[in-house]
Design a protein around this motif. Structure first.
Motif, short mmCIF file in Angstrom:
data_model
loop_
_atom_site.label_atom_id
_atom_site.label_comp_id
_atom_site.label_asym_id
_atom_site.label_seq_id
_atom_site.Cartn_x
_atom_site.Cartn_y
_atom_site.Cartn_z
N UNK A 1 86.97 6.76 -65.30
CA UNK A 1 85.79 6.70 -66.17
C UNK A 1 84.66 7.55 -65.60
N UNK A 2 84.42 7.37 -64.30
CA UNK A 2 83.33 8.12 -63.68
C UNK A 2 83.64 9.62 -63.69
N UNK B 1 79.98 4.56 -68.76
CA UNK B 1 81.24 4.87 -68.09
C UNK B 1 81.01 5.17 -66.61
N UNK B 2 79.89 5.79 -66.33
CA UNK B 2 79.60 6.17 -64.95
C UNK B 2 79.07 4.99 -64.15
N UNK B 3 78.49 4.01 -64.85
CA UNK B 3 77.73 2.95 -64.20
C UNK B 3 78.48 2.16 -63.13
N UNK B 4 79.72 1.69 -63.41
CA UNK B 4 80.40 0.89 -62.38
C UNK B 4 80.47 1.62 -61.04
N UNK B 5 80.85 2.88 -61.11
CA UNK B 5 80.98 3.66 -59.88
C UNK B 5 79.63 3.82 -59.20
N UNK C 1 77.52 -0.73 -52.26
CA UNK C 1 78.50 -0.84 -51.18
C UNK C 1 78.39 0.28 -50.14
N UNK D 1 87.70 2.71 -62.62
CA UNK D 1 86.38 3.15 -62.21
C UNK D 1 86.40 4.66 -61.94
N UNK E 1 85.11 -0.83 -56.73
CA UNK E 1 83.90 -0.36 -57.42
C UNK E 1 83.52 1.06 -56.98
N UNK F 1 78.67 0.66 -57.51
CA UNK F 1 79.46 0.53 -56.29
C UNK F 1 78.91 1.41 -55.18
N UNK F 2 78.60 2.65 -55.57
CA UNK F 2 78.11 3.62 -54.60
C UNK F 2 76.82 3.13 -53.96
#
Lengths: 308, 349, 277
Positions: free
Chosen positions: C92-93, A11-15, A22, C89, C148, A18-19
């Protein structure tokens, strides 16, 4: 438990991706590039601190640092004072209060460019509505006080004031946060003050502001961070850094011009590093002040926090 | 000598909700009056009406003979302890206590000295330099009390000040509050929903229900001569047993279509001898409270609770005979709920 | 006036509210007034604030000269994909952060705060190189990519705080019912923070819709222009024809005002206590 842990990481992975991809890696790349001479034509080469040495001699950078600091000094406190004033005015139920709350949010919702174009027109020294209003009741192109109206786009001081003025209308978020915080304050604290016969000013000074202090401190911090960047689009659209040479040139504009107009990426990266450094210093100073206040109990500990 | 506090026909309503419906109440100078009632009865509204925090929609409030109905809270010279204590988190204990003096423009040093004095009165002088978040519940309570004591108001108002404390501390603090009151002799209105607190603390008790006062009397009177069946059932732990009696009842000055009989659990006597002295009851449940036990019975189809010494308690399923001394019987008009004076042989058949 | 003359107090508050409304709405009303003027008129000193002969000619010209219809379609694609993705995103995070061990949580929170400090302009160049290497410039992908990082690293923090404010009992109950974290997030946590979602949805939309910096760097083909970029081109074409670019500004602004208007009803509908001053 293991299954849960794996799912949480997913769940944390996409963010996180991105962090890293990007923000963190690009930021690191920019830092590295600050020590090179890079443009799109030749391959980049390391030149050590030469970019930074040049920064100290660049009149645009010097002017921009001064301009950015003066913008901070005026814009941040004024924005906060106005947002707090409005929140305290509008937190009670009254006919029209809901509409007024919505109205405060409006200017901040206008897309930056449209906002810039709008002010370009509003601040037009001759045809602009702002000066038309100022000249109401005056004669011969003067204001009612007999002074000349501000030359927003051509006088350096007036232009800087104009940029600050533009920032004073986009306080919607700050306003909402203060409003929420005020609504969360315990009514008993006010009843207590009322029983002691406190006047409005005393209530503000001895109850409301101290109780709101933790929230206000965070807001000042946040506004400082954003202000260093917020001046970008307005200056690009409204004044293009002028009046010449650098009256409203802020660091973000210098960075943009060096990178995308003069294509001096290495040098632009050095400007970015300078901005980051200034931001870090500003945050550090405020953070230390906050810590000192907290240890003296002025802010923090046990006070109400806003809902979200 | 003038009264400490006098309310006359006080109504209080907020929008569609009516909290107080015509309160007439006199609190004598130096008296500690406890306002007792369940939640929603209007207890807090009564305090807020006295303090002026909520404007009354009818009636008058007078403090020390002075009509204060039209005055702002700050002009009424009252002090209040809130249920939440309402300590300001950004101030030290000393500054919290001195808050009122500072608002009124007192010199910093004078205010601090008075605060220290008040803190000593309630035994929290060692806390002066701390902040509210560093205090325990009991300590906060003391500080809130000290803040009330620091000024010399005409009336103290306390809104369930012990509600957030544990049982042992509550008992100790109520003794201390009474002691402080006896020393200072300030007119005090104390709100609680706890009937044992009311009995222990009050010079007199005002029982409140649905925004009306049911009875104002000394604890003894409220216990022995409840004016309504509501007071009878609310006061006591547990309250009075109420059984449908007979009716109609007519005698000089009394006219009731139906009558209810009341008896306190403490006055119900159980005996398991062979020769019954009263009607038989079946024991359903027994709760042991240490020295005493509560015996839940069914007598002629009606639930009855008896409080008996624990060592004489019956066991569930037992059949026991139930008796009550005649002087311990109460009677209430079923329709109006009003007390009917006994002895009234007619009601007992 | 008695101290509890609420009618008078409320009336005074209403005057204040009306004044605030007037001040904060006036720039937008002036913008609207300016856009209704006839384009191409010779500049006059002090034109009337309210045009004598209001018309929509400026809008027609703005739409045709600026190719605003296609630009609006591009902007809508970016918002329709980017905003939901960004909220997903962020929530979820934010949820994962409330459940993961403290060590991980504080590390991610620290990184997020750091990311907030980095000037947006400082990231443009490396990102530009990245997207050009992937052959994604002149597409809308680089404009959707910020989803993202939840558009702003602030938003996962907001969700984190909101989820943390839910009583621990609720989480324990879900654990007893053997719900997975995903199920807990969807069935228990998310429904409880609807006002937060409404507020963040509005803010995310405004940020995405207003984004000028990214399109300026990544888009060169007019066919891919988003609304702010097309508006900039329009304003650059004829900087003295104010009514036309003001009309474009009005058109660009309308959707964000609409979204904020709808959202503010949901997250500002708490009213303060009434009465005692």
């Amino acid at each position: 438990m293991n299954r849960d842990r794996r799912q949480l990481v997913l769940m944390l992975l996409p963010y996180l991706i991105g962090l890293v991809v990007l923000v963190l890696l690009p930021a690191a790349a920019t830092m590295a590039m600050a020590f090179t001479e890079t443009d799109l034509i030749a391959t980049s080469r390391l030149i050590g601190v030469a970019n930074f040495v040049e920064l100290t001699r660049d009149p645009a950078v010097g002017a921009a640092v001064g301009n950015s600091l003066s913008y901070l000094m005026f814009s941040v406190p004024l924005r906060l004072v106005i947002a707090v004033g409005l929140a305290l005015l509008l937190h009670r139920r009254a006919r029209g209060a809901g509409t007024a709350r919505a109205a405060v949010l409006l200017p901040g919702a206008v897309p930056e460019l449209a906002y810039g174009l709008m002010w370009l027109w509003l601040l037009n020294p001759i045809q602009g509505p702002v000066n038309q209003l100022l000249m109401l009741g005056g004669q011969g192109g003067r204001t009612a006080f007999g002074t000349l109206p501000p030359q927003w786009l051509t006088d350096p001081e007036d232009a800087r004031a104009g940029i600050v003025l533009m920032s004073l209308f986009t306080i919607g978020e700050t306003f909402v946060i203060v409003l929420t915080a005020r609504l969360a304050l315990p009514p008993e604290a006010y009843e207590l003050a009322e029983l002691e016969g406190a006047r409005a000013g005393q209530v503000l000074r001895r109850v409301t502001l101290p109780l709101l202090a933790p929230v206000l401190a965070v807001l000042v911090l946040r506004d400082t961070l954003m202000s260093l960047q917020a001046s970008f689009v307005p200056t690009l659209v409204v004044t293009n850094g002028g009046p010449p040479p650098y009256a409203t040139t802020y660091l973000s504009l210098v960075l943009y011009q060096d990178a995308f107009e003069y294509l001096r990426y290495g040098y632009a990266a050095a400007v970015a590093a300078l901005m980051l450094g200034l931001t870090a210093v500003a945050v550090l100073i405020q953070w230390r002040l906050l810590r000192r206040w907290a240890s003296h109990g002025v802010v923090g500990v046990g006070a109400q926090r806003p809902g979200n | 000598m003038t009264d400490g506090l006098r309310l006359r026909g006080v109504h209080l309503s907020r929008g569609a909700i009516t909290a107080l419906r015509g309160i007439d109440l006199v609190v004598r100078r130096g008296e500690l009056l406890v306002v007792l009632g369940p939640s929603g009865a209007g207890k807090s509204s009564l305090l807020r009406a006295i303090a002026g925090l909520d404007p009354v929609s009818g009636g008058t409030v007078a403090i020390g003979g002075r009509d204060v109905t039209a005055l702002r809270p700050g002009q009424r010279n009252v002090s209040m302890v809130f249920q939440s204590y309402s300590l300001l988190p950004h101030l030290t204990v000393a500054d919290n206590i001195a808050f009122g003096h500072r608002i009124r423009g007192a010199d910093r040093r004078v205010a601090a000295a008075r605060a220290a004095q008040a803190a000593a009165t309630v035994g929290c002088a060692d806390l002066l330099g701390r902040r509210p978040h560093q205090l325990s519940g009991g300590e906060r309570q003391r500080v809130a009390l000290a803040r009330v004591l620091v000024r010399e108001p005409d009336v103290f108002l306390l809104d369930e000040p012990l509600a957030n404390l544990d049982a042992a501390l509550r008992t100790r603090m109520r003794t201390e509050i009474r002691a402080v009151h006896d020393r200072l002799g300030t007119t005090t209105v104390y709100v609680t929903h706890d009937q044992s607190e009311a009995m222990a603390l009050g010079d007199r008790i005002a029982v409140l229900r649905d925004g009306r006062i049911e009875q104002v009397d000394t604890p003894d009177e409220v216990w022995h001569r409840p004016r309504t069946r509501y007071v009878a059932s609310f006061v006591g732990g547990p309250g009075m047993n109420l059984l449908p009696g007979v009716g109609p009842l007519r005698r000089p000055g009394v006219e009731a279509t139906a009558v209810e009989l009341g008896v306190r659990p403490e006055h119900v006597t159980l005996s398991s001898g062979i020769s019954p002295v009263g009607p038989l009851g079946e024991v359903e449940r027994v709760e042991v409270l240490g020295e005493d036990a509560l015996v839940h019975l069914l007598v002629g189809g009606h639930p009855v609770i008896a409080r008996v010494p624990a060592h004489t308690r019956p066991t569930p399923g037992d059949r026991v005979s139930v008796s009550v001394a005649e002087e311990h019987l109460h009677a209430f008009d079923t329709v109006t709920g009003e007390r009917i004076p006994l002895p009234a042989e007619a009601a007992v058949r | 006036m008695s101290w509890h003359d609420f009618a008078a107090l409320r009336r005074r508050r209403t005057y204040g509210a009306v004044a605030v409304t007037a001040i904060f709405a006036s720039p937008l009303l002036l913008l609207l007034a300016g856009s209704l003027r006839e384009p191409g008129d010779p500049p006059v000193v002090a034109p009337p604030l309210i045009p004598d002969d209001p018309g929509l000619t400026a809008y027609q010209q703005a739409i045709t000269h600026g190719d605003l219809v296609r630009a609006a379609a591009n902007s809508m694609i970016v918002a329709a994909v980017g905003v939901p993705l960004s909220l997903l995103v962020a929530s979820l995070a934010g949820f994962a952060l409330t459940q993961l061990p403290r060590r991980i949580t504080s590390a991610v929170l620290g990184l997020s705060v750091l990311a907030l400090m980095v000037p947006a302009t400082a990231l443009l160049l490396p990102r530009f190189v990245l997207f050009r290497t992937l052959h994604l410039t002149d597409t809308l992908v680089p404009l959707i990519a910020p989803a993202l990082i939840a558009t702003s690293p602030l938003y996962p923090l907001v969700y984190y705080l909101a989820f943390r404010a839910i009583p621990a009992d609720s989480y324990d109950e879900c654990r007893l019912a053997d719900l997975t974290p995903m199920q807990t997030w969807r069935r228990m946590a998310l429904p409880q923070v609807r006002p937060v979602t409404a507020g963040l949805a509005a803010l995310t939309f405004v940020l995405t819709w207003s984004n000028l910096l990214d399109p300026m760097v990544y888009l060169y083909d007019r066919a891919t222009f988003t609304l702010p970029l097309a508006l900039r081109a329009l304003a650059a074409m004829d900087p003295h024809n104010q009514p036309v670019f003001l009309a474009g500004a009005v058109l660009t602004t309308l959707p964000t005002l609409l979204v904020i208007g709808v959202a503010q009803r949901r997250f500002m509908h708490s009213y303060g206590p009434e009465g005692a001053s």
